[in-house]
Design an enzyme around this catalytic site. Structure first.
Site, PDB file in Angstrom:
ATOM      1  N   ASP A  12       0.850  -1.190   0.000  1.00 38.06           N
ATOM      2  CA  ASP A  12       0.000   0.000   0.000  1.00 38.06           C
ATOM      3  C   ASP A  12       0.887   1.242   0.000  1.00 38.06           C
ATOM      4  O   ASP A  12       1.610   1.501   0.963  1.00 38.06           O
ATOM      5  CB  ASP A  12      -0.895  -0.023   1.248  1.00 38.06           C
ATOM      6  N   ASP A 108      -2.812   2.524  -6.362  1.00 36.39           N
ATOM      7  CA  ASP A 108      -1.681   2.606  -5.441  1.00 36.39           C
ATOM      8  C   ASP A 108      -1.588   1.440  -4.469  1.00 36.39           C
ATOM      9  O   ASP A 108      -0.910   1.532  -3.449  1.00 36.39           O
ATOM     10  CB  ASP A 108      -1.738   3.916  -4.656  1.00 36.39           C
ATOM     11  N   GLU A 109      -2.268   0.328  -4.752  1.00 32.49           N
ATOM     12  CA  GLU A 109      -2.151  -0.828  -3.854  1.00 32.49           C
ATOM     13  C   GLU A 109      -2.391  -2.124  -4.611  1.00 32.49           C
ATOM     14  O   GLU A 109      -3.093  -2.153  -5.627  1.00 32.49           O
ATOM     15  CB  GLU A 109      -3.137  -0.722  -2.692  1.00 32.49           C
TER      16      GLU A 109
END
Length: 413
Positions: A12, A108-109
């Site tokens: 993350d 973004d993860e």
């Protein structure tokens, strides 16, 4: 870390948009910055903010006005989606250099299954190396959760930010997870937490211990799933293709000012339904549930939905249901935000609509075409005839959707 089962990472990125801006402009490092929409409109809500800003009481979803009042030195930047997209692509390229079993879940993860790799190298060493590479090569910080399944890995990555690496084993959940309030559990929002609290279920431990039939009666299949996860059970695989499985298509907008004019609200719903219909059409999808979201001037959210026997995708059908839902449930208080979503979607070509006396006539006109297709497939093979919209590499994912889904193109093989 001796293990017999799987080892899953949840990677993350920390304050991703703000971190990308700081990486591109080092003069921003150490300063409170936030990414926001147009401050002159009511859309001026913070998308994200740096940890320096968070330390001063600023948080994501805060209005620009309130954020500047709380932190006058806050630096506001407009979003640069192309920049974030490139950073995301570089981030996932690093993750895939370790294993093909990488499942992006947003820009973004993502999850990684490092079970095989960890037989050769210690899992924590791999996690530390990934974290270091992301920081040194991209100048982007991240937190990594290490666990035997996706739920626990996701939970672990949230435990230490920024730049944390957290291991969460099955034997840890009773001590680490069970004392927490249910609202802190991944997958449980405020409304679900309220329902649970009303039944005397206040902690994750309470949820883990509740009788299955009780939670099923309260929350249905999702309740059974949440109870299993409260006990640390999650059998989901890390699936690199899962990101392409669209479950819903929606659109929302924050109004420039609070609105009570029914004509203007209907016009807004009209525009939202057209966008949803366009996206469904571009993806060749259809859904059986229409939902509306109404946010009033006091930031109270109200969501109502209706499910149909057959799936729909046409603008007219979506608009009719969305308007009916709105008219039935709007209490005439000023509206700040409206949203329309079609969910439980399926690929149109995989769905065989049930014919009935009510919809038979609309299919009659297709009969001559279907007969020709049957004859062609009998002669030349199944699938020889395709709709024009079905041709092309992942053509169903070329529509302009919310930015978090636009990055799908970057994950093409």
């Amino acid at each position: 870390m001796k293990h017999k089962g799987r080892i899953i990472f949840h990677v993350d990125m920390n304050s991703f948009y703000a971190s990308v801006e700081q990486a591109h402009d080092p003069s921003l490092k150490g300063k409170p910055i936030a990414i926001a929409g147009n401050p002159k409109e009511r859309r001026g809500i913070l998308v994200t903010c740096s940890y320096e800003a968070r330390a001063l009481g600023v948080y994501t979803t805060m209005s620009v006005h309130e954020a500047k009042r709380k932190c006058p030195e806050l630096l506001l930047l407009p979003p640069d989606f192309q920049k974030y997209r490139e950073a995301s692509k570089a981030m996932f390229a690093i993750l895939r250099s370790y294993t093909e079993l990488v499942e992006p879940v947003s820009i973004d993860e993502g999850y990684m299954d490092v079970t095989l790799l960890s037989k050769e190298r210690h899992a924590l060493q791999i996690a530390q190396e990934i974290q270091t590479r992301l920081l040194t090569e991209l100048d982007l910080p991240c937190s990594i959760g290490v666990a035997p399944n996706k739920f626990l890995a996701k939970t672990a990555s949230d435990m230490k930010k920024p730049m944390g690496i957290t291991v969460l084993r099955l034997r840890d959940i009773e001590q680490v997870l069970w004392p927490l309030e249910v609202v802190e559990m991944h997958g449980i929002g405020t409304s679900t937490a309220k329902k649970l609290n009303e039944q005397g279920i206040f902690t994750i431990g309470d949820l883990a211990k509740v009788e299955e039939h009780t939670i099923k009666h309260l929350l249905g299949k999702n309740g059974v799933r949440l109870r299993a996860r409260a006990n640390g059970k999650d059998t989901r695989e890390v699936d690199p293709e899962a990101i392409y499985d669209t479950k819903s298509v929606g659109n929302s907008t924050t109004l420039p000012q609070d609105v009570t004019d029914i004509r203007l609200l209907h016009k807004t719903i009209d525009g939202l339904c057209k966008k949803v219909a366009e996206r469904l059409d571009a993806k060749r999808l259809a859904g059986s549930t229409v939902s509306i979201q109404i946010r009033d001037a006091n930031w109270h959210n109200h969501t109502r939905s209706k499910s149909m026997t057959n799936v729909i995708y046409r603008f007219e059908d979506i608009f009719e249901i969305a308007c009916a839902l709105f008219d039935k449930h709007w209490d005439e208080s000023p509206v700040r935000l409206l949203g329309v979503t079609v969910s439980n979607v399926v690929d149109r070509k995989d769905y065989s609509q049930q014919l009935s006396i009510f919809n038979f006539e609309e299919h009659v006109k297709d009969e001559p075409i279907l007969k020709v297709v049957d004859e062609m497939e009998e002669r030349f093979g199944k699938g020889i005839i395709k709709r024009g919209a079905d041709i092309g590499k992942r053509s169903s994912y070329q529509s302009q959707t919310s930015f978090s889904k636009d990055f799908l193109d970057d994950h093409e093989a």
